[in-house]
Design a protein around this motif. Structure first.
Motif, PDB file in Angstrom:
ATOM      1  N   ALA A 111      82.169 -56.781 144.015  1.00 35.33           N
ATOM      2  CA  ALA A 111      82.962 -57.832 143.381  1.00 35.33           C
ATOM      3  C   ALA A 111      82.070 -58.799 142.620  1.00 35.33           C
ATOM      4  O   ALA A 111      82.375 -59.204 141.501  1.00 35.33           O
ATOM      5  CB  ALA A 111      83.773 -58.575 144.440  1.00 35.33           C
ATOM      6  N   LEU A 112      80.938 -59.179 143.235  1.00 35.51           N
ATOM      7  CA  LEU A 112      80.020 -60.096 142.566  1.00 35.51           C
ATOM      8  C   LEU A 112      79.409 -59.458 141.326  1.00 35.51           C
ATOM      9  O   LEU A 112      79.211 -60.113 140.310  1.00 35.51           O
ATOM     10  CB  LEU A 112      78.919 -60.521 143.547  1.00 35.51           C
ATOM     11  CG  LEU A 112      79.376 -61.451 144.677  1.00 35.51           C
ATOM     12  CD1 LEU A 112      78.245 -61.663 145.661  1.00 35.51           C
ATOM     13  CD2 LEU A 112      79.864 -62.778 144.126  1.00 35.51           C
ATOM     14  N   ALA A 113      79.116 -58.155 141.425  1.00 34.74           N
ATOM     15  CA  ALA A 113      78.585 -57.456 140.255  1.00 34.74           C
ATOM     16  C   ALA A 113      79.588 -57.476 139.127  1.00 34.74           C
ATOM     17  O   ALA A 113      79.243 -57.645 137.956  1.00 34.74           O
ATOM     18  CB  ALA A 113      78.228 -56.017 140.622  1.00 34.74           C
ATOM     19  N   ASP A 114      80.854 -57.317 139.471  1.00 38.57           N
ATOM     20  CA  ASP A 114      81.890 -57.349 138.442  1.00 38.57           C
ATOM     21  C   ASP A 114      81.995 -58.724 137.811  1.00 38.57           C
ATOM     22  O   ASP A 114      82.196 -58.869 136.612  1.00 38.57           O
ATOM     23  CB  ASP A 114      83.222 -56.926 139.056  1.00 38.57           C
ATOM     24  CG  ASP A 114      84.324 -56.828 138.013  1.00 38.57           C
ATOM     25  OD1 ASP A 114      84.129 -56.087 137.043  1.00 38.57           O
ATOM     26  OD2 ASP A 114      85.337 -57.499 138.182  1.00 38.57           O
ATOM     27  N   LEU A 115      81.863 -59.774 138.648  1.00 38.41           N
ATOM     28  CA  LEU A 115      81.887 -61.125 138.110  1.00 38.41           C
ATOM     29  C   LEU A 115      80.770 -61.335 137.095  1.00 38.41           C
ATOM     30  O   LEU A 115      80.933 -62.029 136.095  1.00 38.41           O
ATOM     31  CB  LEU A 115      81.752 -62.147 139.252  1.00 38.41           C
ATOM     32  CG  LEU A 115      82.999 -62.354 140.119  1.00 38.41           C
ATOM     33  CD1 LEU A 115      82.639 -63.191 141.325  1.00 38.41           C
ATOM     34  CD2 LEU A 115      84.094 -63.032 139.322  1.00 38.41           C
ATOM     35  N   SER A 116      79.637 -60.702 137.349  1.00 36.98           N
ATOM     36  CA  SER A 116      78.493 -60.893 136.475  1.00 36.98           C
ATOM     37  C   SER A 116      78.700 -60.256 135.105  1.00 36.98           C
ATOM     38  O   SER A 116      78.019 -60.613 134.152  1.00 36.98           O
ATOM     39  CB  SER A 116      77.226 -60.309 137.124  1.00 36.98           C
ATOM     40  OG  SER A 116      77.280 -58.894 137.134  1.00 36.98           O
ATOM     41  N   ILE A 117      79.661 -59.306 135.010  1.00 34.97           N
ATOM     42  CA  ILE A 117      79.893 -58.673 133.712  1.00 34.97           C
ATOM     43  C   ILE A 117      81.187 -59.156 133.068  1.00 34.97           C
ATOM     44  O   ILE A 117      81.651 -58.582 132.111  1.00 34.97           O
ATOM     45  CB  ILE A 117      79.907 -57.134 133.840  1.00 34.97           C
ATOM     46  CG1 ILE A 117      80.999 -56.663 134.807  1.00 34.97           C
ATOM     47  CG2 ILE A 117      78.561 -56.627 134.282  1.00 34.97           C
ATOM     48  CD1 ILE A 117      81.150 -55.152 134.855  1.00 34.97           C
ATOM     49  N   GLY A 118      81.767 -60.215 133.667  1.00 37.16           N
ATOM     50  CA  GLY A 118      82.817 -60.863 132.896  1.00 37.16           C
ATOM     51  C   GLY A 118      84.170 -61.021 133.546  1.00 37.16           C
ATOM     52  O   GLY A 118      85.073 -61.523 132.908  1.00 37.16           O
ATOM     53  N   GLY A 119      84.388 -60.634 134.779  1.00 40.05           N
ATOM     54  CA  GLY A 119      85.722 -60.825 135.315  1.00 40.05           C
ATOM     55  C   GLY A 119      85.819 -60.487 136.770  1.00 40.05           C
ATOM     56  O   GLY A 119      84.922 -59.892 137.350  1.00 40.05           O
ATOM     57  N   PRO A 120      86.911 -60.864 137.418  1.00 38.76           N
ATOM     58  CA  PRO A 120      87.069 -60.699 138.852  1.00 38.76           C
ATOM     59  C   PRO A 120      87.661 -59.358 139.244  1.00 38.76           C
ATOM     60  O   PRO A 120      88.324 -58.702 138.452  1.00 38.76           O
ATOM     61  CB  PRO A 120      88.059 -61.825 139.197  1.00 38.76           C
ATOM     62  CG  PRO A 120      88.905 -61.922 137.965  1.00 38.76           C
ATOM     63  CD  PRO A 120      87.989 -61.631 136.800  1.00 38.76           C
ATOM     64  N   VAL A 121      87.430 -58.965 140.485  1.00 36.80           N
ATOM     65  CA  VAL A 121      88.176 -57.862 141.072  1.00 36.80           C
ATOM     66  C   VAL A 121      89.557 -58.396 141.404  1.00 36.80           C
ATOM     67  O   VAL A 121      89.690 -59.367 142.135  1.00 36.80           O
ATOM     68  CB  VAL A 121      87.488 -57.354 142.356  1.00 36.80           C
ATOM     69  CG1 VAL A 121      88.365 -56.340 143.060  1.00 36.80           C
ATOM     70  CG2 VAL A 121      86.136 -56.741 142.024  1.00 36.80           C
ATOM     71  N   ALA A 122      90.591 -57.799 140.846  1.00 36.92           N
ATOM     72  CA  ALA A 122      91.928 -58.357 140.996  1.00 36.92           C
ATOM     73  C   ALA A 122      92.635 -57.848 142.239  1.00 36.92           C
ATOM     74  O   ALA A 122      93.381 -58.574 142.874  1.00 36.92           O
ATOM     75  CB  ALA A 122      92.762 -58.042 139.761  1.00 36.92           C
ATOM     76  N   LEU A 133      88.708 -53.504 137.646  1.00 39.97           N
ATOM     77  CA  LEU A 133      87.612 -54.247 137.048  1.00 39.97           C
ATOM     78  C   LEU A 133      88.155 -55.201 135.991  1.00 39.97           C
ATOM     79  O   LEU A 133      89.354 -55.231 135.715  1.00 39.97           O
ATOM     80  CB  LEU A 133      86.601 -53.281 136.428  1.00 39.97           C
ATOM     81  CG  LEU A 133      85.957 -52.273 137.391  1.00 39.97           C
ATOM     82  CD1 LEU A 133      85.038 -51.342 136.624  1.00 39.97           C
ATOM     83  CD2 LEU A 133      85.197 -52.982 138.502  1.00 39.97           C
ATOM     84  N   ALA A 134      87.256 -55.956 135.395  1.00 41.38           N
ATOM     85  CA  ALA A 134      87.675 -56.942 134.396  1.00 41.38           C
ATOM     86  C   ALA A 134      88.222 -56.256 133.154  1.00 41.38           C
ATOM     87  O   ALA A 134      87.778 -55.166 132.792  1.00 41.38           O
ATOM     88  CB  ALA A 134      86.485 -57.819 134.016  1.00 41.38           C
ATOM     89  N   PRO A 135      89.191 -56.880 132.484  1.00 39.04           N
ATOM     90  CA  PRO A 135      89.649 -56.345 131.195  1.00 39.04           C
ATOM     91  C   PRO A 135      88.490 -56.258 130.210  1.00 39.04           C
ATOM     92  O   PRO A 135      87.576 -57.075 130.240  1.00 39.04           O
ATOM     93  CB  PRO A 135      90.674 -57.394 130.739  1.00 39.04           C
ATOM     94  CG  PRO A 135      91.087 -58.096 131.983  1.00 39.04           C
ATOM     95  CD  PRO A 135      89.886 -58.101 132.872  1.00 39.04           C
ATOM     96  N   TYR A 136      88.525 -55.248 129.344  1.00 43.96           N
ATOM     97  CA  TYR A 136      87.451 -55.088 128.375  1.00 43.96           C
ATOM     98  C   TYR A 136      87.974 -55.078 126.943  1.00 43.96           C
ATOM     99  O   TYR A 136      87.235 -54.794 125.999  1.00 43.96           O
ATOM    100  CB  TYR A 136      86.643 -53.815 128.652  1.00 43.96           C
ATOM    101  CG  TYR A 136      87.420 -52.534 128.532  1.00 43.96           C
ATOM    102  CD1 TYR A 136      87.506 -51.853 127.320  1.00 43.96           C
ATOM    103  CD2 TYR A 136      88.084 -52.002 129.625  1.00 43.96           C
ATOM    104  CE1 TYR A 136      88.224 -50.677 127.201  1.00 43.96           C
ATOM    105  CE2 TYR A 136      88.796 -50.821 129.526  1.00 43.96           C
ATOM    106  CZ  TYR A 136      88.861 -50.172 128.310  1.00 43.96           C
ATOM    107  OH  TYR A 136      89.583 -49.002 128.214  1.00 43.96           O
ATOM    108  N   GLY A 137      89.219 -55.410 126.777  1.00 47.72           N
ATOM    109  CA  GLY A 137      89.823 -55.457 125.454  1.00 47.72           C
ATOM    110  C   GLY A 137      91.276 -55.850 125.593  1.00 47.72           C
ATOM    111  O   GLY A 137      91.790 -56.005 126.708  1.00 47.72           O
ATOM    112  N   GLU A 138      91.937 -56.040 124.462  1.00 46.32           N
ATOM    113  CA  GLU A 138      93.348 -56.418 124.519  1.00 46.32           C
ATOM    114  C   GLU A 138      94.170 -55.315 125.162  1.00 46.32           C
ATOM    115  O   GLU A 138      94.141 -54.166 124.733  1.00 46.32           O
ATOM    116  CB  GLU A 138      93.874 -56.702 123.110  1.00 46.32           C
ATOM    117  CG  GLU A 138      95.312 -57.195 123.102  1.00 46.32           C
ATOM    118  CD  GLU A 138      95.838 -57.487 121.707  1.00 46.32           C
ATOM    119  OE1 GLU A 138      97.008 -57.858 121.591  1.00 46.32           O
ATOM    120  OE2 GLU A 138      95.050 -57.324 120.744  1.00 46.32           O
TER     121      GLU A 138
END
Length: 256
Positions: free
Chosen positions: A15-26, A54-59
């Motif tokens: 989860a922390l790794a995901d935060l580091s690339i731009g978004g939370p684990v939902a 994972l975090a959204p990466y586009g619209e």
């Protein structure tokens, strides 16, 4: 699936790794190994797999990650919703998941075939409120939705087409989450207000076979989430963190 301390720390690290690339684990849920492409059936002695977003990466684009606790391998699958709030697995079809945005869309996805069925909230008069639960027959998925006028309702949708089949009675309205009660035809609903909109709450049990209210327990605080722990009991969690006596209560449901 049980999780020991080491596995919990590993998931937190993900989860922390995901935060580091731009978004939370939902959201996170357990899935059998047979749910993913080339996934062998999971022996009872293995730890199993989980799927999380994972975090959204586009619209209107995000990604599911299916993570194997046994060898730490994972598979990523692109999905159309942006900010996922909840994942509901289908126990009868291990590869099928229902994905829910908060105030957004709903997607049914088969992880094996990659087939996707989506109800898009954009331009619609109703949106999904974040959660869904399968009925015991598997015929319907019950979803929390906001309709015109910001009215909150519980809707039964076909699991085949996601088309609206019915709307539950008013006692099930004013909700955020709905949950299936184990080994019954019941759904448990946390109500965020009283029947007349007063600042209170309730837990309501709805029988999906008879389409009737099995029981409703009025409570002095709004209920945001419910967690069934048996066929007759749920833990209800309030959204009022400063409620004078408690943040959660355990309530008995209808006898079976």
């Amino acid at each position: 699936m049980t999780m020991d301390r080491r596995n919990f720390i590993q998931l937190a690290a993900l989860a922390l790794a995901d935060l580091s690339i731009g978004g939370p684990v939902a959201c996170t849920t357990a899935v059998p190994k047979a749910a993913t492409p080339n996934g062998a059936a999971s022996p009872a002695s293995t730890k199993g797999r989980i799927v999380f977003s994972l975090a959204p990466y586009g619209e209107n684009r995000s990604r599911l990650r299916v993570f194997d606790w046994d060898d730490y391998s994972f598979t990523d699958i692109d999905v159309p919703p942006s900010y996922l709030h909840a994942i509901t697995p289908d126990p009868r079809e291990p590869s099928v998941l229902y994905l829910f945005e908060l105030f957004g869309s709903c997607v049914k996805i088969d992880l094996k075939t990659k087939k996707i069925l989506k109800i898009d909230h954009r331009g619609a008069t109703r949106v999904f409120s974040g959660h869904g639960a399968l009925t015991s027959s598997g015929e319907f998925i019950a979803t929390s939705e906001l309709v015109e006028g910001r009215r909150s309702v519980l809707t039964l949708r076909s699991t085949k087409t996601l088309a609206v089949a019915a709307e539950a009675p008013a006692e099930c309205a004013r909700l955020h989450q709905v949950a299936s009660v184990p080994k019954t035809a019941l759904l448990a609903i946390g109500n965020l207000a009283g029947l007349n909109g007063e600042n209170s709450g309730a837990v309501t049990w709805y029988d999906t076979e008879t389409k009737r209210i099995a029981q409703r327990i009025e409570l002095p605080m709004p209920i945001l989430h419910v967690m069934p722990i048996s066929a007759t009991e749920v833990i209800a969690v309030s959204r009022e963190a400063n409620w004078r006596d408690s943040k959660a209560t355990s309530v008995d449901g209808p006898s079976t």
